[in-house]
Every structure is written in C-alpha cells, then in structure tokens.
Design an enzyme around this catalytic site. Structure first.
Site, mmCIF file in Angstrom:
data_model
loop_
_atom_site.group_PDB
_atom_site.id
_atom_site.type_symbol
_atom_site.label_atom_id
_atom_site.label_comp_id
_atom_site.label_asym_id
_atom_site.label_seq_id
_atom_site.Cartn_x
_atom_site.Cartn_y
_atom_site.Cartn_z
ATOM 1 N N GLU A 76 0.806 -1.218 0.000
ATOM 2 C CA GLU A 76 0.000 0.000 0.000
ATOM 3 C C GLU A 76 0.845 1.277 0.000
ATOM 4 O OE1 GLU A 76 -3.840 1.819 2.416
ATOM 5 O OE2 GLU A 76 -2.711 0.149 3.239
ATOM 6 N N ASP A 77 1.993 1.238 0.699
ATOM 7 C CA ASP A 77 2.733 2.483 0.939
ATOM 8 C C ASP A 77 4.107 2.564 0.286
ATOM 9 O OD1 ASP A 77 0.625 3.388 2.483
ATOM 10 O OD2 ASP A 77 1.465 2.611 4.357
#
Length: 713
Positions: A76-77
């Site tokens: 996600e990051d």
C-alpha cells in the site's frame, strides 16, 4: 521503541525451534522499502511495523504471521508489489499481506449499526486466513496508541471507525485485552471529558477498591476453606469503556456505577462450582434475575461458567463468575467470543455456528507443538451463506450467497433493477447473471429499453428482486392482454359490420364494461384477451345500444322446419352409402376441410368425423368406421387450435393476433402464460375454412420475430 531482537526473542520463548530467518529477512526488506518514511510522531515508519509485529508475538503467532506483520504496509505504501512479495517471502506470507491491504481499502462511511455489522462481516469474509484479521488488529491497536499525533478531526474519525469495526472484531476473535484496549483508547478520543471523569473517580477510589477486593477475597477464601474447597479467587476493576456503557445504558453518573469490580472463583470440578455458588449466596444476597448458568447450557462457542450478581459487603452490586480451570482456559484464551452478548443482542444460530471453530484454537495451540501445523488447521471461509459488496460510493451491502447483479440493482432502486442490462464489477463489464463475490465493487449499467424478464426469476435470490420482477410481469402481461383483447373485439365487430371508432373510449363500450362489472374498458378488453369473456358477449350487449335489433330466436316448430329444410350437405361431409345421418366433428382432432378424414359410428350420436391419423381411432372396432369425404361446395367455418411458443417479449401476443386476423381467421379464445425459462406459450382457438388456410396461418406465424415453434393441437 521495539527492536528486532525483542521480537525474535519473544518468538523463541514460546517456540524454541522456530526458524526466525524469515522474520529477519522481512525486517531488512521493510527497512529498505520504507526508508525515508517518517510517522507524524517523528519516528521512522519502521517503528510502527516493529510494534505491530511485537503485538503478534503477544498472541504467540508463527513466523509467517509475524513476517507479514512487518510487511503489512509494503504494497500500500511503497513501490513493492504482490508479485515481488510472493517471490521473496512465499505465497503464504504474501496472501496475508494482500488480505490486510484489501481490508485497509475499506472506507468507513457511517455509524449505523447495520452498516458496521456488514463491514465487520466483510472483513471476516475477506480473510480466508485468520492471520489476516490478527495482523490488521495489531496494526490498528498500535495506530490507536499513537493517535495523539493526528489532527482532532482524524482522531475522532479513526476512533469512531475503531469502536464500530475493529473493537467488536477483536471481541469476536475472543482477544479481550485487545478489545478492551481499543475501547478505552476510543473513549479517550471520542469522550475525553467522560474518560477523564471515570479515570479520576476510579483513581480516587483506588484505595477503597483495593480494600474492597481484599475483603471480598478474604471472606470467600475463609468460607471455602471452611468447607474444604480449594479455589483461586481474583478480583479486577472493569475497563473504562465498560463503566461508560453502564453509565449510558442505565443513565447513571460515574459515582452511581457500583459494579465496577468483577470477581472470579476458579475450582477443580463442576460439582464444586455449584457448591461455591451456594456458599456465595449464603454470604451475600443474590440479585434477582441476575444469575446465568452457562455450565448446564454452554454458549455456542463452548464458554462455560456460572454468573451471579450479589449485594456486596458495602451494599453495592458485584459480579461473581465461578468456573473450573478447564473452563477458565477456554475463556481466558479469547474463545469466549462475547461479541453478541456484549453488544446487547442475542447471537443468531448462523453466526454462532460460524464461530464455533474458535473454541478449538487454544486446544490446537496447546496440542500442536509446531505453530505451522497449528495454523494449517485455521484456514477457513467465514460466512459461506453471505457475500458483502461495495457500491461505487463505498457503502457495504449484504446479499445471500449466489446473489447476482440483478439482486444488487434492485437493492439500489426498483427502477434501476428493471432497467439493468449489465454491470461493471471492479471495472470490468459482466452480464446480469454474474454472481457477486465478497469485496466486489459493483456499478450497474442501465438502458431505457431494458425491462424485466420472467427468466430473471431463475437466478435472482433476494425477495425484493423477485417481488418487483413478478409485479412487472403481471403488469406487462396485462398490457399484452389488452392489445390482444382489443384486436379480437375489433375483428368480431368488423364481421358483424358494426363500425365503432376509438373503441376504448366509446360511450357504449364504457356502458357494457360497467354492466359486466369492469372498472374500465381496458379491463374489459384485457379479460377478452385472457379468454375470461368472449367478444360475442360484448357485441350482444352493444347491439341494443346501437339500435341493432336482436335476431328473433326460432320457435321449436321453426327449428324443426328449418332442420327439415336444411340440405343434408350443410355439415360439409358426404357419407358413402348412407343418407340422413347425424354428423358431428371430433373435438380431439378438430378435422378441417382438405384433410383426410374417416367417420366413426357412435350409437345415439350418428357419425363423428375424425382425422384419419387421430390417436383415438387406434383401438376402435374397424367395423364401426365408414368412409367419408368433404363437400367441396361447403364454406363453413371450423375450429382449430394452435400452440405458439416464443421467446417472451413485450407485444408478442399482439403481433401473433395481428397475423391471424390478417389471414381472415377469427380468434375465438386465447390463453397465454410464461415459463420459468422465459418462454411465452400461447394457445389460440381460431375459426378457419380449410386446412390450407390453417397451414398459411402457421407459416406466417413462424415468421414473426421471436416465435420458436408453431404447432397444431
């Protein structure tokens, strides 16, 4: 800050033979891809991953789960993708990371209880591996512990989401310490003044509470020692959120909440549990209707204990739980799953059965020395009878398993359902029969030309969809019947040479409709189309209103004379070797001029004419059969039945009746129905002059759009 060695040391404590290399590799990889990322607290982002992983060691999870905890934000990051995580750490670890990533994409919309319930089930249903939920709970617990660095608006938003979604999830998983921790942190951010009052009040009463706990334990211990029962007695203060809930539910202030302390008595046998209960009640007066026997009737998750509330030594209520060590092992392991009980409503049978596997987790963990072997037993699919999907706006909707795009469309609005021609699921076009799967994002595609079809009833599952489709079918069939009935009546009026324009608004037709107890002319012609009344009945009532004299009925003598005068060939049949015979036509085969026929002598009824291929003639006495021929000069009308099978569509009956009328045939009766597979079946009784005319009609009908089969019956 937690260090990698804190994590690996903790793992080796409960699993000395664990291969911690995967954890170390995940740590190095996370440090690399998250390099330069800083949390609002000013700490490196890696600190959050280490904290989450350490929480997982407190749950005694395996190395794969802890590695996934260190990796849970990389997809996600960071630039990392699922393929790379799979290649480096294996499919098992990657699946957990992917599951946590999907859950993180769920956007909380509102605090409505039903919505929160659906999101909780959504998260569970998306987690084929129990470790997905555990990693997410560890992630959320640490985020809540560091929530103070967020803005006030975000604090309230995240705390609300946690209280409605993640705290109940922890309760469902039976992890009471995470549930309580999340609840208290949520209360701190959502109701800071109340939280502070509760803390201050309980702090001020700390000495009093400690003294109270000591005295109760001593009284109970002395009594049980006196009767020879060995027991362990504990007392604890309830968490702040539990006290807050009592304040809200019972409309109390902090000082009025007396039962903030719960006691537990643990003994060695079930017999001793009931003996202890009697002794507790002999010391303090029990509160009526506050006793629950979960030993005789365990909870669905196999939680067992005796619960009683008594008036304590200082006149306040206190709760006492009595159980054996085995029962305590189950309860303390988080298997008690109070999620329904604590949320104030009873557990449904389906929910209870789905979580029954939780009661085995501790037993498996204790019996199976290898955590990998243990975790192989907890792969599961939760809530197999339901799916949870998103609208494009992020709202969660629950459906029965097997529900389709059409069910989803009708859940939005009846008009959307009726006009649904397809959908996009996760951005890809799918047909209306496509079944929904948990986690899908559904966008309905509509068309003004689309309308429901009866075959939709074969694949929809929700009652709303079925009801709306049936309603539309009923309305649509009525429209077709109005068109068919109008066509039949107009044809009959033409044959009677009765000119009526604007049929449905004609004042005389309106009067006839009222006379026949119909609310409107549309209802009148619809009943003609349904075959409930005949056009002849309407015309008979119209004639007097139009000044057309009724034909005078013949007297009995007149009928006899007429019959005597009628040529013998009026029936259109010549019987070889016989004269003055009574002739009738068989209803079983409805012979027509031009077909090969045979006569069957019937005692008392003369000769009955059949088609020579009629099945009724197979077993008759051949001596009763006579040769007959058609009288070519006869131009009478004869009855015939046709069955027309078609793909169901609007206007089909009107098109078929139009073709029959254009071929100069009269429709005497019509019946229509629609099958479950979206086929329309119409049976017409018509009048024709010959077999050739019938064949022409059948050929023409086969050319009508959507007609599949035309057959004579």
């Amino acid at each position: 800050m937690i260090r990698l060695t804190d994590i690996t040391s903790k793992v080796l404590e409960y699993h000395p033979k664990a291969d911690i290399e995967l954890i170390e590799k995940a740590y190095v990889y996370s440090a690399k891809v998250h390099q330069g990322q800083i949390r609002l607290s000013g700490e490196p982002y890696l600190s959050h991953l280490l904290e989450a992983a350490y929480i997982l060691t407190q749950l005694k999870m395996d190395v794969v789960c802890i590695a996934a905890g260190l990796l849970h934000d990389v997809i996600e990051d960071t630039p990392a993708d699922l393929k790379e995580v799979t290649e480096l750490f294996g499919e098992e670890t990657a699946n957990i990371v992917d599951g946590v990533t999907k859950i993180s994409k769920i956007h909380f919309k509102n605090r409505e209880l039903r919505q929160a319930e659906n999101v909780r089930k959504m998260i569970l249903a998306m987690s084929n591996d129990i470790r997905v939920i555990l990693v997410k709970l560890a992630d959320r617990l640490h985020n809540m512990r560091t929530l103070g660095f967020q803005s006030e608006r975000k604090q309230k938003l995240i705390a609300t989401e946690t209280l409605d979604i993640y705290a109940p999830l922890a309760g469902r998983m039976g992890i009471h310490w995470i549930k309580s921790g999340l609840e208290d942190l949520c209360l701190y951010y959502l109701e800071p003044e109340i939280y502070t009052r509760i803390k201050n009040e309980t702090s001020q009463r700390k000495n009093e509470i400690d003294t109270f706990i000591k005295e109760v334990k001593q009284r109970v211990s002395e009594k049980l020692t006196e009767v020879g029962i060995q027991a362990t007695i504990t007392g604890r203060q309830k968490n702040s959120y539990s006290i807050y809930r009592k304040m809200v539910d019972q409309d109390l202030n902090v000082s009025q909440v007396y039962d903030v302390i719960a006691f537990r008595v643990i003994v060695h046998s079930i017999k001793e549990c009931y003996e202890v209960l009697g002794h507790i009640h002999s010391i303090w007066k029990p509160v009526q209707k506050r006793f629950k026997d979960y030993i005789s009737v365990p909870k669905a998750n196999m939680y067992q204990s005796l619960h009683t509330t008594v008036i304590g030594p200082f006149g306040e209520r206190m709760e006492v739980q009595i159980r054996t060590w085995d029962m305590n092992l189950v309860a303390e392991s988080g298997i008690a799953a109070h999620w329904r009980y604590k949320e104030g409503r009873g557990a449904g049978k389906t929910d209870e059965s789905q979580f029954e596997w939780l009661k085995q987790l501790l037993g498996w963990q204790k019996d199976l020395q290898d955590p990998l072997e243990f975790l192989d037993t907890v792969k599961m699919d939760l809530f197999p009878d339901e799916v949870y999907v998103f609208t494009p706006n992020g709202e969660v909707k629950a459906f029965p398993k097997g529900a389709t795009v059409v069910d989803f469309a009708y859940s939005i609005h009846s008009e959307v359902g009726g006009k649904c021609m397809g959908a996009k699921i996760n951005g890809k076009m799918v047909p209306i029969r496509c079944k929904l799967e948990t986690g899908n994002i559904i966008e309905i595609i509509t068309s003004p030309k689309q309308h429901p079809s009866k075959d939709w009833l074969d694949f929809v599952t929700t009652s709303k969809a079925k009801t709306r489709i049936r309603h539309w079918m009923k309305t649509g069939e009525k429209t077709d019947s109005i068109n068919l009935g109008k066509s039949i009546l107009e044809k009959a009026l033409q044959q009677e040479h009765i000119p009526i324009t604007n049929l449905l608004k004609n004042e005389y037709v309106v009067q006839v409709a009222a006379e026949l107890s119909f609310q409107s002319t549309e209802e009148l012609v619809a009943q003609i189309g349904f075959g409930k009344i005949s056009a002849r009945q309407v015309i008979t009532r119209l004639k007097p209103r139009l000044g057309i004299e009724k034909e005078k009925p013949q007297s009995l003598v007149g009928k006899v004379v007429s019959r005597l005068k009628r040529p013998k060939k009026d029936h259109g049949i010549r019987v070889d070797g016989m004269s003055d015979m009574l002739v009738s036509f068989a209803n079983c085969c409805n012979p027509l001029p031009g077909e090969k026929v045979v006569g069957f002598i019937t005692r008392g009824r003369g000769i009955t004419i059949h088609r020579n291929i009629c099945a009724q003639l197979k077993n008759v006495d051949s001596d009763l059969l006579v040769d007959v021929t058609w009288d070519a000069s006869n131009k009478d009308a004869y009855g015939a039945k046709l069955k027309v099978i078609s793909v169901e569509r609007k206007g089909m009956l009107a098109d078929v009746s139009m073709v029959i009328s254009q071929k100069d045939a009269n429709i005497i009766h019509a019946e229509a129905k629609t099958t479950a597979d979206n086929k329309g079946i119409a049976v017409f009784t018509i009048e024709v002059e010959s077999y050739r005319q019938l064949q022409e009609i059948m050929v023409a009908l086969k050319k009508v759009r959507s007609v599949l089969i035309v057959e004579r019956i």
